[in-house]
Motif scaffolding. Sequence first.
Motif, PDB file in Angstrom:
ATOM      1  N   ARG A   1       0.852  -1.189   0.000  1.00  0.00           N
ATOM      2  CA  ARG A   1       0.000   0.000   0.000  1.00  0.00           C
ATOM      3  C   ARG A   1       0.889   1.240   0.000  1.00  0.00           C
ATOM      4  NH1 ARG A   1      -5.223   0.820   3.781  1.00  0.00           N
ATOM      5  NH2 ARG A   1      -5.938  -0.700   2.231  1.00  0.00           N
TER       6      ARG A   1
ATOM      7  N   TYR B   1      -2.278   6.043   2.581  1.00  0.00           N
ATOM      8  CA  TYR B   1      -3.399   5.940   3.505  1.00  0.00           C
ATOM      9  C   TYR B   1      -4.518   6.804   2.938  1.00  0.00           C
ATOM     10  CZ  TYR B   1      -0.044   4.104   6.930  1.00  0.00           C
ATOM     11  OH  TYR B   1       0.901   3.362   7.574  1.00  0.00           O
TER      12      TYR B   1
ATOM     13  N   THR C   1       2.245   6.143   2.888  1.00  0.00           N
ATOM     14  CA  THR C   1       2.698   5.153   3.855  1.00  0.00           C
ATOM     15  C   THR C   1       4.226   5.157   3.902  1.00  0.00           C
ATOM     16  OG1 THR C   1       2.841   3.400   2.211  1.00  0.00           O
ATOM     17  CG2 THR C   1       0.707   3.699   3.310  1.00  0.00           C
ATOM     18  N   GLU C   2       4.791   4.392   4.793  1.00  0.00           N
ATOM     19  CA  GLU C   2       6.246   4.284   4.852  1.00  0.00           C
ATOM     20  C   GLU C   2       6.792   3.753   3.525  1.00  0.00           C
ATOM     21  OE1 GLU C   2       9.769   2.073   7.462  1.00  0.00           O
ATOM     22  OE2 GLU C   2       7.666   1.972   8.096  1.00  0.00           O
ATOM     23  N   GLU C   3       6.103   2.749   2.965  1.00  0.00           N
ATOM     24  CA  GLU C   3       6.514   2.218   1.665  1.00  0.00           C
ATOM     25  C   GLU C   3       6.367   3.276   0.577  1.00  0.00           C
ATOM     26  OE1 GLU C   3       5.210  -1.134   4.282  1.00  0.00           O
ATOM     27  OE2 GLU C   3       4.386   0.820   3.705  1.00  0.00           O
TER      28      GLU C   3
END
Length: 310
Positions: A47, A50, A59-61
């Motif tokens: 993902r 958010y 997101t962190e990714e």
Amino acid sequence: MDQLAALRVFLKVAEKGSFSMAARSLNLSKSAVSKLISALEDHLGARLFYRTTRQVSLTEEGRAYVQRATRILEDLADADNAVSSLNAEPRGTLRISCALDFGLRHVAPALPEFLGQYPDLKIDVDFNDRFVDLVEEGYDLALRIGSLSDSSLIARKIAVARMVVAASPAYLARYGTPLSPADLADHDCLLYRGRNNSGEWAFTGPDGQSQSVRVSGPMRANNGDALKETARHGLGIVAIPDFLLGADLEQEGLVEILRDYQQALLPVQSIYPPNRHLSTKVRRFIDYLAQRFSTRPGWGNGTDHIVHKS
């Protein structure tokens, strides 16, 4: 899925923080943007955003992917621009900052030939030893000696200089010839201000071992010619790049000492800002200097060219 299109959409959503704003900016429907992002997430198995009814955030990714996606699209643009500009002729004004002593000896003599090759080009060169802010002051590139301290810039090595430790015959007759770097502590040494303000000279010996010595003397300056002239008049020992010396040190009024002990080679570097695309005028000039210096014996490739007479 068109992955390049998906990357462009992903970066626009990350920039705007909104699917609808990204869609308007790209002249796409919101549903098309949403489908491309969903397809990209499915492809990656992660993902990227958010999603709430009020906002979209990475997101962190997603934050990690922004950096990679940006680099991919920049590299693609660079590749396109590089190919399209291969046959373009340099034009406009090339603004250069160049170290004074190196520039007057080796860059200035190269300029007439380069300008002759490109009649639509003008050159504005500043021969000055100060470190300029390339972006702030509007320079296209700088030519600098030694290691690069600003990691935000891009450097290309165009030549290598060897440091020569030398003194006048009169000085050596009066005070003796140092046989090892440690002996320099008892001699007057002439220091280059800016390159090594600590007053410590480092050497690698014939056995490959490193050693350093703290030196001092009657003069410190930011100009190699001034230090060479002072050494020539018998006032101390100088460590000087070989591009400031002729092929025959005897004609310079100097004698090289400590030949078995080498100081670190000095890279001669072209420095330019990390633009997405290197302009034709900058690329051609760097290539020209690199070729010119690579074919010259001695300092250009870091080999020993100085004549030593017995």
